[in-house]
Structure formats: structure tokens, C-alpha cells
Design an enzyme around this catalytic site. Structure first.
Site, PDB file in Angstrom:
ATOM      1  N   GLU A 151       6.162 -23.872  -2.383  1.00  9.49           N
ATOM      2  CA  GLU A 151       5.736 -23.367  -3.695  1.00  9.49           C
ATOM      3  C   GLU A 151       5.538 -21.856  -3.645  1.00  9.49           C
ATOM      4  O   GLU A 151       5.908 -21.133  -4.565  1.00  9.49           O
ATOM      5  CB  GLU A 151       4.443 -24.053  -4.145  1.00  9.49           C
ATOM      6  CG  GLU A 151       4.577 -25.557  -4.391  1.00  9.49           C
ATOM      7  CD  GLU A 151       5.621 -25.905  -5.433  1.00  9.49           C
ATOM      8  OE1 GLU A 151       5.849 -25.107  -6.371  1.00  9.49           O
ATOM      9  OE2 GLU A 151       6.235 -26.990  -5.304  1.00  9.49           O
ATOM     10  N   GLU A 162      15.812 -23.944  -4.776  1.00  8.23           N
ATOM     11  CA  GLU A 162      15.212 -24.883  -3.817  1.00  8.23           C
ATOM     12  C   GLU A 162      15.556 -24.493  -2.385  1.00  8.23           C
ATOM     13  O   GLU A 162      14.711 -24.529  -1.501  1.00  8.23           O
ATOM     14  CB  GLU A 162      15.675 -26.322  -4.090  1.00  8.23           C
ATOM     15  CG  GLU A 162      15.040 -26.938  -5.313  1.00  8.23           C
ATOM     16  CD  GLU A 162      13.529 -26.843  -5.290  1.00  8.23           C
ATOM     17  OE1 GLU A 162      12.895 -27.641  -4.603  1.00  8.23           O
ATOM     18  OE2 GLU A 162      12.976 -25.937  -5.933  1.00  8.23           O
TER      19      GLU A 162
HETATM   20 ZN   LIG Z   1      10.896 -26.215  -5.400  1.00  6.24          ZN
END
Ligand SMILES: [Zn+2]
Length: 445
Positions: free
Chosen positions: A142, A203
Site C-alpha cells: 500500500e 500492482e
Molecule cells: Zn495494490
């Protein structure tokens, strides 16, 4: 039927073109151009300055946190997660951001970041982790999104869209609801509506950074592989509780493989710790009510299927294990509301208020239940109490007006409706407010 927005604006001497021009000017305010990405050093289209990132975070994260049933009342757990997060933040690319790591009471499985450094993990996901290295991996990922400014980039685009349609209020508002059916509003003010959805490239980068930060902070990189393994298996089973997680953070076998490969090569010399016992100690309180948390997950799944009787059975089960749990009481209140058992809805909402007096959402639910039982004065007080705890939700102006209207106080109602229409000009509620103002002679059609 006329769209109320322009009707209303016309009453103020504006036409549609003025309205669009105004909206475009507002949108242009966000166009602060390119900024340097702190991670890559490359220039990147960034519609937001760092100060704006912090501002957007402060404006929006409280709504998401409240819709996730607030920050845990387990102070030890909250402090522990923040401590782990702060160690990682210190070795990140933007160590000076005002990071705050939270545990939220929601039971679905998720973690998310706001652009100014507010990072939250749910009780549901904490129960899925086995050690502190996995927690550090989750928070590190995060943190990666915040450091690479993915969230800012995402939110810039979302804000731009919002500004172009002229509905700043939609950020905290609720869509598609009517007066007859407030149930949709009870669900969650944006389950995920306020969260950024990341691309596969995002990501990849967040994983890369997360792994880097957690090893730099002294954790065993194997923890990162364990986290990926856990996510991969959840992604295959696809339980209902992970929908938001994977719609915002796309999961793939490639993410898992990449982590395995990085740990085998680049990080083969890093021998940190997993801190399994410490994690188990700190999360013992959660584990004690694991049965309740799982029952709530099942209940939410049934709510999603509109099987309210089935959901009620699950929430009863959760309350048997954890009768003082704010979330369990509030979920039950929403379920009873959906079953149109308004008196009971009110009673559970009041229990939730008593379990966690500082949290806003239970006042909203109690207020809605009392609108239904026509206890308008009590409902008005609930909306006031909500407003104190979570200010600036424009929808509350409408509900205060609606409660005043029910209590036959036309002048007060008119004032709230007029204030509401200054921020929200579309949807059934705006229409209701507008029609009343016309009916009562405050506006000319
Ligand atoms: Zn993520």
C-alpha cells in the site's frame, strides 16, 4: 420531467452554458501539470500537488473509514499496526508524508491507501495473515502505491470526471436511491467508491516497492511470498469478502511468480525475521472473536443476495459471540431495516451507538429507521449527531430537511433543502427538495 439542476440554476439566473463553463473552470483548477515521480524520477502527468494529495486524503478517508465501521477500539492492535507501518514509511521514498496506519472494523478482506498516506487494513484481512512479515508486506504494498503516487494519479482522473459533471458532492453522496428506498444508502457510502482502482502495472510496481521496503525494515522477504500465496489462493476461491480487494488490486499468478523469483535472486542475501509470535500476541483479541467475524462475512454475503432472513441468522450468531461489537450490531440494524422491521433496526442501531459512541454511521441508520417510524424529531437529532462526528456530508442537509418537513417545520425544512441544492443538483433527493421549495413558494418554476 425537467432535470432539476438547470431548473434550479435558472432560478438563480444561470443557463446550461454558464453551468458548463463554471464546471470546466473548476476542473481546470486541478490541472497543475506534470510532476516528478519520487520513485522513478521520471516526469508524470500529475493533476495534483502534494498538498492537494494530503487535502484529498483528509477530505475523503474519514468517509471510507466510517463506512468501514471506524477504527478498531483495540488500541493495542491499532498502535501495533501503526508501529509496523511507520518503520516501513521511514525507509520509503517519501518518508515525510503524514502516514497513518489503521485497523478498520470492517470484516471483508481488504487493505487500501489514500494519497496523503492514510493506509487501512480490515479486521478480515488481519485474520488471514500469519506473521508480522506478512503484515509488513501488505502495508509495504500500500505504501508503494502512495510512494509511486498511483493513488494521486487515479484520484486526479476521478476528480476531474466529478468536476466535469459538476457533482463534487457525488464523492461523498449516494447514487440511485429514492426516498422510498433508503436501504441502498445504508449499505455503505461507497463500498470502494472512494478507493482507487489500480492497473496491473501499478500492482507490479507496488509489489516491487513493498518487497523492497519490508526487507529494508528487517523482515524476512519470505513473508512477501507468503502474502502473495494467501492472495493467490483467495483469488482462486473468490469468496464474496474479497470482491473489493481484487477489483481495486488486480491479482495474478504473475504477481506471485515475480515475488518468488525476486526473493530467490535479488533478495537471497536478506535474512530478516518473520515475527510470528509477536503477530499472534498482538492479534489475539481478533482471533478470540474469529467466529463472529466469519459470521459477519457470511451475513454480508447473504445481504448481497438480498437473503435478509439468512443474513439475520448470521448476524445473530456474530452477536452471540461478540454482543458488544459495534459492527455486528450495526450490520444487524441494517439487515432489520432491509426487512422493514424498523423498530428493531432502531434498537440495534442504538446498541451500536452505545458500543462506539464516537462513530458516525450508527446515527445515520438510527435516523433512517426513525424517519420510517415517523419519529421525526428523534431522527433530526440523529442526523445532527452524525454531522458532528462526520461533518460536510451534503446528503445530511437533505435528511435534516426531510426530518424537519416530517415534523411540520416548513421554514426550517426549506432552509436545509435550499442549502442541499447548493451542493447537489441531481437525483431524486434534489428533485424532492426542489419540488418542495416550488410548492412552498420559495422558488418560482
Ligand atoms: Zn495494490
Amino acid at each position: 420531467m425537467h432535470p432539476p439542476a438547470y431548473e434550479w440554476l435558472r432560478a438563480y439566473g444561470m443557463n446550461r452554458r454558464d453551468f458548463i463553463r463554471l464546471s470546466t473552470l473548476a476542473a481546470a483548477g486541478f490541472l497543475s501539470g506534470c510532476a516528478t515521480n519520487p520513485v522513478t524520477g521520471r516526469s508524470q502527468l500529475m493533476l495534483m500537488s502534494e498538498q492537494e494529495e494530503i487535502q484529498i486524503d483528509r477530505q475523503n478517508s474519514p468517509y471510507q473509514i466510517s463506512s468501514d465501521y471506524g477504527i478498531t477500539q483495540d488500541r493495542g492492535l491499532e498502535a501495533y499496526v501503526d508501529r509496523v507501518g511507520q518503520q516501513l514509511a521511514a525507509v520509503s521514498h517519501r518518508p515525510r508524508m503524514p502516514y497513518r496506519f489503521n485497523v478498520v472494523n470492517a470484516t471483508y478482506i481488504n487493505a487500501y491507501a489514500f494519497p496523503g498516506g492514510t493506509i487501512s487494513a480490515t479486521r478480515g484481512i488481519l485474520l488471514k495473515l500469519n506473521d508480522e512479515a506478512e503484515l509488513a508486506s501488505l502495508l509495504g504494498h500500500e505504501l508503494g502505491h502512495v510512494n509511486a503516487r498511483h493513488t494521486a494519479h487515479q484520484m486526479s482522473q476521478a476528480m476531474l470526471t466529478q468536476a466535469l459533471v459538476g457533482g463534487a458532492a457525488a464523492i461523498v453522496g449516494t447514487q440511485g436511491s429514492t426516498l422510498g428506498d433508503l436501504t441502498a444508502q445504508l449499505g455503505s457510502i461507497g463500498a470502494g467508491a472512494l478507493l482507487a482502482s489500480y492497473s496491473r502495472d501499478n500492482e507490479r510496481e507496488a509489489d516491487d516497492l513493498g518487497l523492497r521496503y519490508m526487507t529494508a525494515a528487517g523482515y524476512d522477504p519470505q513473508g512477501f511470498v507468503e502474502l502473495m500465496e494467501m492472495l493467490r489462493s483467495l483469488n482462486k476461491q473468490k469468496p464474496n469478502a474479497v470482491q473489493t480487494l481484487f477489483s481495486t488490486h488486480p491479482m495474478s499468478d504473475e504477481r506471485y511468480q515475480t515475488a518468488v523469483e525476486a526473493v530467490r535472486t535479488r533478495y537471497s542475501q536478506d535474512k530478516g525475521a518473520l515475527y510470528r509470535e509477536r503477530y499472534m500476541d498482538q492479534t489475539a483479541g481478533l482471533r478470540r472473536i474469529q467466529g463472529a467475524i466469519e459470521a459477519m462475512q457470511n451475513g454480508e454475503k447473504e445481504m448481497g443476495r438480498e437473503n435478509y432472513d439468512g443474513a439475520a441468522v448470521q448476524f445473530q450468531q456474530a452477536l452471540r459471540i461478540a454482543s458488544q461489537d459495534y459492527t455486528a450490531n450495526l450490520m444487524m440494524a441494517k439487515c432489520r431495516y432491509a426487512q422493514k422491521r424498523f423498530e428493531e433496526a432502531e434498537r440495534y442501531a442504538v446498541s451500536a451507538q452505545q458500543a462506539y459512541p464516537g462513530e458516525a454511521q450508527s446515527y445515520l441508520v438510527a435516523g433512517f429507521a426513525r424517519l420510517q417510524t415517523r419519529r421525526f424529531n428523534a431522527a433530526f437529532r440523529d442526523f445532527e449527531a452524525y454531522d458532528v462526528r462526520l461533518p460536510n456530508n451534503p446528503e445530511i442537509l437533505f435528511f435534516k430537511g426531510y426530518a424537519q418537513e416530517g415534523a411540520q417545520r416548513q421554514q426550517e425544512a426549506a432552509r436545509y433543502y435550499a442549502d442541499y441544492l447548493k451542493v447537489v443538483q441531481q437525483g431524486p433527493q434534489a428533485q424532492h427538495a426542489y419540488q418542495r421549495l416550488v410548492q412552498w413558494g420559495y422558488l418560482r418554476q
